[in-house]
Design a protein around this motif. Structure first.
Motif, PDB file in Angstrom:
ATOM      1  N   LYS A  18       0.812  -1.211   0.000  1.00 13.82           N
ATOM      2  CA  LYS A  18       0.000   0.000   0.000  1.00 13.82           C
ATOM      3  C   LYS A  18       0.849   1.266   0.000  1.00 13.82           C
ATOM      4  CE  LYS A  18      -3.723  -2.500   0.221  1.00 13.82           C
ATOM      5  NZ  LYS A  18      -4.584  -2.652  -0.983  1.00 13.82           N
ATOM      6  N   LEU A  19       2.160   1.129  -0.056  1.00 16.29           N
ATOM      7  CA  LEU A  19       3.014   2.308  -0.100  1.00 16.29           C
ATOM      8  C   LEU A  19       2.765   3.070  -1.408  1.00 16.29           C
ATOM      9  CD1 LEU A  19       6.388   0.804   1.189  1.00 16.29           C
ATOM     10  CD2 LEU A  19       4.899   2.380   2.411  1.00 16.29           C
ATOM     11  N   PRO A  20       2.927   4.381  -1.400  1.00 19.56           N
ATOM     12  CA  PRO A  20       2.663   5.162  -2.615  1.00 19.56           C
ATOM     13  C   PRO A  20       3.785   5.056  -3.652  1.00 19.56           C
ATOM     14  CG  PRO A  20       3.375   6.602  -0.844  1.00 19.56           C
ATOM     15  CD  PRO A  20       3.224   5.229  -0.241  1.00 19.56           C
ATOM     16  N   GLU A 145       7.276  12.490   2.859  1.00 23.64           N
ATOM     17  CA  GLU A 145       8.033  13.168   1.804  1.00 23.64           C
ATOM     18  C   GLU A 145       7.332  13.021   0.453  1.00 23.64           C
ATOM     19  OE1 GLU A 145      12.035  11.911   1.397  1.00 23.64           O
ATOM     20  OE2 GLU A 145      12.628  12.465   3.433  1.00 23.64           O
ATOM     21  N   PHE A 146       6.905  11.802   0.138  1.00 23.80           N
ATOM     22  CA  PHE A 146       6.251  11.548  -1.144  1.00 23.80           C
ATOM     23  C   PHE A 146       4.939  12.317  -1.242  1.00 23.80           C
ATOM     24  CE2 PHE A 146       3.347   9.371  -3.941  1.00 23.80           C
ATOM     25  CZ  PHE A 146       4.121   9.044  -5.045  1.00 23.80           C
ATOM     26  N   THR A 147       4.156  12.278  -0.190  1.00 25.76           N
ATOM     27  CA  THR A 147       2.840  12.928  -0.205  1.00 25.76           C
ATOM     28  C   THR A 147       2.964  14.438  -0.357  1.00 25.76           C
ATOM     29  OG1 THR A 147       1.962  11.169   1.212  1.00 25.76           O
ATOM     30  CG2 THR A 147       0.685  13.204   1.061  1.00 25.76           C
ATOM     31  N   ASN A 148       3.964  15.031   0.278  1.00 27.43           N
ATOM     32  CA  ASN A 148       4.141  16.482   0.212  1.00 27.43           C
ATOM     33  C   ASN A 148       4.554  16.945  -1.179  1.00 27.43           C
ATOM     34  OD1 ASN A 148       3.467  16.821   2.891  1.00 27.43           O
ATOM     35  ND2 ASN A 148       5.592  16.771   3.615  1.00 27.43           N
ATOM     36  N   ASN A 149       5.453  16.187  -1.841  1.00 28.71           N
ATOM     37  CA  ASN A 149       5.927  16.598  -3.167  1.00 28.71           C
ATOM     38  C   ASN A 149       6.562  15.396  -3.862  1.00 28.71           C
ATOM     39  OD1 ASN A 149       7.294  17.726  -5.427  1.00 28.71           O
ATOM     40  ND2 ASN A 149       7.357  19.720  -4.404  1.00 28.71           N
ATOM     41  N   PRO A 150       5.793  14.659  -4.669  1.00 30.11           N
ATOM     42  CA  PRO A 150       6.338  13.462  -5.330  1.00 30.11           C
ATOM     43  C   PRO A 150       7.549  13.749  -6.214  1.00 30.11           C
ATOM     44  CG  PRO A 150       3.949  13.501  -5.482  1.00 30.11           C
ATOM     45  CD  PRO A 150       4.355  14.838  -4.944  1.00 30.11           C
ATOM     46  N   ILE A 151       7.557  14.897  -6.913  1.00 31.69           N
ATOM     47  CA  ILE A 151       8.684  15.209  -7.796  1.00 31.69           C
ATOM     48  C   ILE A 151       9.958  15.394  -6.980  1.00 31.69           C
ATOM     49  CG2 ILE A 151       9.636  16.912  -9.398  1.00 31.69           C
ATOM     50  CD1 ILE A 151       6.837  17.355 -10.466  1.00 31.69           C
ATOM     51  N   GLU A 152       9.880  16.183  -5.915  1.00 25.92           N
ATOM     52  CA  GLU A 152      11.060  16.380  -5.069  1.00 25.92           C
ATOM     53  C   GLU A 152      11.497  15.070  -4.419  1.00 25.92           C
ATOM     54  OE1 GLU A 152      10.607  19.492  -2.247  1.00 25.92           O
ATOM     55  OE2 GLU A 152      10.482  21.090  -3.762  1.00 25.92           O
ATOM     56  N   PHE A 153      10.546  14.240  -4.047  1.00 25.07           N
ATOM     57  CA  PHE A 153      10.866  12.940  -3.456  1.00 25.07           C
ATOM     58  C   PHE A 153      11.696  12.106  -4.413  1.00 25.07           C
ATOM     59  CE2 PHE A 153       9.740   8.429  -3.197  1.00 25.07           C
ATOM     60  CZ  PHE A 153      10.084   8.123  -1.889  1.00 25.07           C
ATOM     61  N   PHE A 154      11.243  12.000  -5.671  1.00 23.70           N
ATOM     62  CA  PHE A 154      11.967  11.183  -6.642  1.00 23.70           C
ATOM     63  C   PHE A 154      13.297  11.826  -7.038  1.00 23.70           C
ATOM     64  CE2 PHE A 154       7.769   9.112  -7.787  1.00 23.70           C
ATOM     65  CZ  PHE A 154       8.160   7.843  -7.364  1.00 23.70           C
TER      66      PHE A 154
END
Length: 284
Positions: A18-20, A145-154
């Motif tokens: 279930k992780l994004p 981190e992913f939820t706040n900004n997926p682009i910055e996360f990746f």
């Protein structure tokens, strides 16, 4: 399949399925590229070379220019004693022209090549990073981190996949017209194809996009008469580079060209791009 199988539960009740984001490194890499550069968009490369007769005598055609466009596909892993992680690249178009139109070679879609891909050259670096990703104690802040900004996360985590190698395999078909000086009448207008499969590669891509990176055919491109595969007509060689323009990093319109519906690179569009990006270096 996830890289860390099993019913592992994270703090707060999250289950790894279930992780994004994926815990399969190759899938994570492909998802990162699609998220950063946009799904269904093409990346652009430009290059410069020249053409000779079979005996090595230059054809007076002036420099040749090339352009390629491709999209990012899925990720896949080869597990085993020597695991590897790949991202597929879908070649949409490749063209070689000279400035006055005497040369017109393009990607032969009727003879697609082998799979094109990026492959990471440091799997141990990936194993180390994804050991941290697979620790449920780290999931809450990674999810945040992913939820706040997926682009910055990746963008933060994609570096673990580099350096990488890149391989693009293709076949060409086209003509050498009578426009250039030194082209004999018997040759002009004949349909030409490459004698051997063309591999365009770079063994050490430090990052992606590989700005100003040499990405060259492994061997000179030998062109033969389509109706007589033993008759060598011309050779494309001295390929200086096929490079990805640095503007890709700024995600400009020309760099991250167009939606996937624009699956071909027209000759006029290629000339416009050459004039914009390569012409200053040609005149030097």
């Amino acid at each position: 399949m996830n890289f860390f199988p099993g019913p592992i539960k994270a703090l707060g009740g999250f289950i790894h399925d279930k992780l994004p984001f994926s815990l399969n490194p190759a899938e994570f890499w492909a998802d990162a590229m699609k998220t950063i550069y946009g799904p269904g968009h093409v990346l652009l490369g430009l290059g410069q070379s020249n053409m000779t007769y079979p005996d090595g005598t230059p054809m007076n055609l002036g420099p040749l220019f090339s352009g390629l466009i491709f999209t990012v596909g899925g990720g896949f892993s080869n597990q085993g004693a020597l695991p590897s992680f790949h991202v597929k690249l879908h070649l949409l178009d490749f063209k070689i022209i000279n400035w006055d139109g005497g040369v017109a070679m393009e990607y032969d879609t009727t003879k697609p090549g082998d799979d094109c891909s990026l492959v990471s050259l440091n799997p141990q670096k990936i194993f180390h990073a994804f050991t941290e990703f697979g620790n449920p104690l780290n999931w809450p802040h990674l999810i945040e981190e992913f939820t706040n900004n997926p682009i910055e996360f990746f963008e933060k985590h994609i570096d673990v996949f580099y350096p990488a190698g890149i391989n693009i395999n293709l076949n060409l078909r086209g003509t050498i017209g009578g426009f250039g000086q030194g082209i004999t009448g018997i040759m002009g207008g004949r349909n030409l194809v490459n004698k051997n499969p063309i591999w365009i590669c770079c063994e050490n891509v430090p990052k992606f996009p590989p700005a100003n990176l040499g990405l060259c055919p492994r061997d000179p491109i030998v062109l033969v008469d389509e109706n007589n595969k033993n008759k060598v007509v011309a050779i494309v060689q001295n390929v200086e580079t096929i490079w990805i323009h640095p503007a890709i990093e700024a995600k400009t319109e020309l760099a991250i060209c167009q939606p996937i519906v624009a699956a071909t690179l027209s000759y006029d569009k290629l000339r416009d791009l050459i004039n914009t990006y390569l012409q200053p270096s040609i005149s030097e």
